[in-house]
Design a protein around this motif. Sequence first.
Motif, short mmCIF file in Angstrom:
data_model
loop_
_atom_site.label_atom_id
_atom_site.label_comp_id
_atom_site.label_asym_id
_atom_site.label_seq_id
_atom_site.Cartn_x
_atom_site.Cartn_y
_atom_site.Cartn_z
N MET A 1 19.65 4.88 -4.66
CA MET A 1 18.85 4.01 -3.82
C MET A 1 17.55 3.67 -4.53
SD MET A 1 17.78 6.91 -1.03
CE MET A 1 19.33 7.76 -1.25
N SER A 2 17.17 2.41 -4.51
CA SER A 2 15.93 1.99 -5.13
C SER A 2 14.77 2.47 -4.26
CB SER A 2 15.90 0.48 -5.31
OG SER A 2 16.01 -0.16 -4.07
N LYS A 3 13.60 2.57 -4.89
CA LYS A 3 12.43 3.09 -4.18
C LYS A 3 11.22 2.23 -4.48
CE LYS A 3 14.21 6.95 -2.50
NZ LYS A 3 14.35 7.17 -1.08
N SER A 4 10.24 2.32 -3.59
CA SER A 4 8.96 1.66 -3.80
C SER A 4 7.87 2.65 -3.46
CB SER A 4 8.84 0.40 -2.94
OG SER A 4 8.94 0.74 -1.56
N GLY A 5 6.67 2.34 -3.91
CA GLY A 5 5.55 3.22 -3.63
C GLY A 5 4.24 2.59 -4.04
N GLY A 6 3.19 3.37 -3.95
CA GLY A 6 1.88 2.86 -4.32
C GLY A 6 0.81 3.91 -4.17
N CYS A 7 -0.38 3.52 -4.53
CA CYS A 7 -1.52 4.43 -4.47
C CYS A 7 -2.07 4.54 -3.05
CB CYS A 7 -2.61 3.94 -5.43
SG CYS A 7 -3.33 2.35 -4.96
N LEU A 8 -3.05 5.38 -2.88
CA LEU A 8 -3.65 5.64 -1.56
C LEU A 8 -4.26 4.39 -0.94
CD1 LEU A 8 -4.52 7.74 0.59
CD2 LEU A 8 -6.54 8.16 -0.80
N CYS A 9 -4.97 3.58 -1.73
CA CYS A 9 -5.65 2.41 -1.18
C CYS A 9 -4.78 1.17 -1.14
CB CYS A 9 -6.94 2.13 -1.96
SG CYS A 9 -6.68 1.50 -3.63
N GLY A 10 -3.62 1.20 -1.79
CA GLY A 10 -2.71 0.06 -1.79
C GLY A 10 -2.99 -0.97 -2.86
N ALA A 11 -3.96 -0.74 -3.72
CA ALA A 11 -4.27 -1.70 -4.78
C ALA A 11 -3.16 -1.78 -5.82
CB ALA A 11 -5.59 -1.32 -5.47
N VAL A 12 -2.44 -0.68 -6.03
CA VAL A 12 -1.33 -0.64 -6.97
C VAL A 12 -0.04 -0.35 -6.20
CG1 VAL A 12 -0.33 0.51 -8.99
CG2 VAL A 12 -2.82 0.26 -8.81
N ARG A 13 0.98 -1.14 -6.49
CA ARG A 13 2.30 -0.95 -5.88
C ARG A 13 3.34 -0.96 -7.00
NH1 ARG A 13 3.30 1.06 -1.38
NH2 ARG A 13 5.23 -0.11 -1.30
N THR B 1 9.75 5.48 -20.41
CA THR B 1 10.25 6.15 -19.21
C THR B 1 9.05 6.54 -18.36
OG1 THR B 1 12.19 7.02 -20.36
CG2 THR B 1 11.53 8.13 -18.32
N TYR B 2 9.11 6.16 -17.09
CA TYR B 2 8.05 6.49 -16.13
C TYR B 2 8.48 7.71 -15.32
CZ TYR B 2 5.70 1.96 -16.68
OH TYR B 2 5.01 0.88 -17.17
N HIS B 3 7.50 8.52 -14.96
CA HIS B 3 7.69 9.63 -14.05
C HIS B 3 6.65 9.42 -12.94
CE1 HIS B 3 10.24 11.91 -16.89
NE2 HIS B 3 9.56 11.20 -17.77
N PHE B 4 7.07 8.74 -11.87
CA PHE B 4 6.16 8.41 -10.77
C PHE B 4 5.96 9.62 -9.88
CE2 PHE B 4 7.40 4.13 -11.93
CZ PHE B 4 6.19 3.45 -11.82
N GLY C 1 -1.05 7.30 -15.80
CA GLY C 1 -1.61 6.16 -15.10
C GLY C 1 -2.18 6.57 -13.76
N PHE C 2 -3.30 5.95 -13.41
CA PHE C 2 -3.97 6.27 -12.15
C PHE C 2 -4.61 5.00 -11.61
CE2 PHE C 2 -6.88 6.81 -15.63
CZ PHE C 2 -8.07 6.22 -15.19
N CYS C 3 -4.87 4.99 -10.31
CA CYS C 3 -5.55 3.86 -9.69
C CYS C 3 -7.05 4.00 -9.94
CB CYS C 3 -5.27 3.81 -8.20
SG CYS C 3 -6.18 2.48 -7.36
N LYS C 4 -7.65 2.98 -10.54
CA LYS C 4 -9.09 2.99 -10.82
C LYS C 4 -9.91 2.82 -9.54
CE LYS C 4 -8.87 -0.28 -13.97
NZ LYS C 4 -9.22 -1.23 -15.06
N THR C 5 -9.29 2.36 -8.47
CA THR C 5 -10.01 2.16 -7.21
C THR C 5 -10.08 3.44 -6.38
OG1 THR C 5 -9.29 -0.15 -7.20
CG2 THR C 5 -10.13 0.75 -5.12
N CYS C 6 -8.93 4.07 -6.14
CA CYS C 6 -8.92 5.26 -5.27
C CYS C 6 -8.69 6.57 -6.01
CB CYS C 6 -7.88 5.10 -4.15
SG CYS C 6 -6.17 5.09 -4.72
N GLY C 7 -8.29 6.50 -7.28
CA GLY C 7 -8.09 7.71 -8.07
C GLY C 7 -6.72 8.35 -7.97
N SER C 8 -5.79 7.74 -7.23
CA SER C 8 -4.46 8.33 -7.10
C SER C 8 -3.77 8.48 -8.45
CB SER C 8 -3.56 7.45 -6.22
OG SER C 8 -4.01 7.42 -4.89
N SER C 9 -3.17 9.64 -8.68
CA SER C 9 -2.31 9.85 -9.84
C SER C 9 -1.00 9.12 -9.58
CB SER C 9 -2.04 11.35 -10.04
OG SER C 9 -3.24 12.04 -10.26
N LEU C 10 -0.65 8.17 -10.44
CA LEU C 10 0.53 7.34 -10.20
C LEU C 10 1.74 7.73 -11.04
CD1 LEU C 10 -1.31 3.91 -10.12
CD2 LEU C 10 -0.21 5.06 -8.18
#
Length: 145
Positions: free
Chosen positions: A1-13, A91-94, A69-78
Amino acid sequence: MSKSGGCLCGAVRYDIASELSQIGACHCEMCRRWSGGVYMAVKAAGADVTLTGTEHIGAYKSSDWAERGFCKTCGSSLYYRVTLDGPHKDTYHFASGTLDDHEGLTLTEQLFIDLKPAGYGFTQKTHDMTAAQIEEMFAGIAEQS
């Protein structure tokens, strides 16, 4: 199944087009410091990943073979992304905590198992790799490049 996600503030999806069923856990010191605990992630090939809000992504080269990679706005580890040429390149490890939905995912692998702090453990039977095994794997790839 495909997946989606994003950071805490939603700036990165992100969207992952490939089928995902496995979560891996990394116990290395870098992952523990970066995530505040065990780093749990889902793996996806770069060709299957669509990122939006990339202007909000900061990247830190944490080793000779990868960046984080991390969100520069909220700091979430992506994500942790392999940058070394070879079979694992791009290869990404989200971070599994950034996923919108965890349905159908099972913990199947633990990396740097010999560095896991004694204060916690998982009950699932997993494929475990030590620091030496991981370093040998990436050293072999680097020698071929």
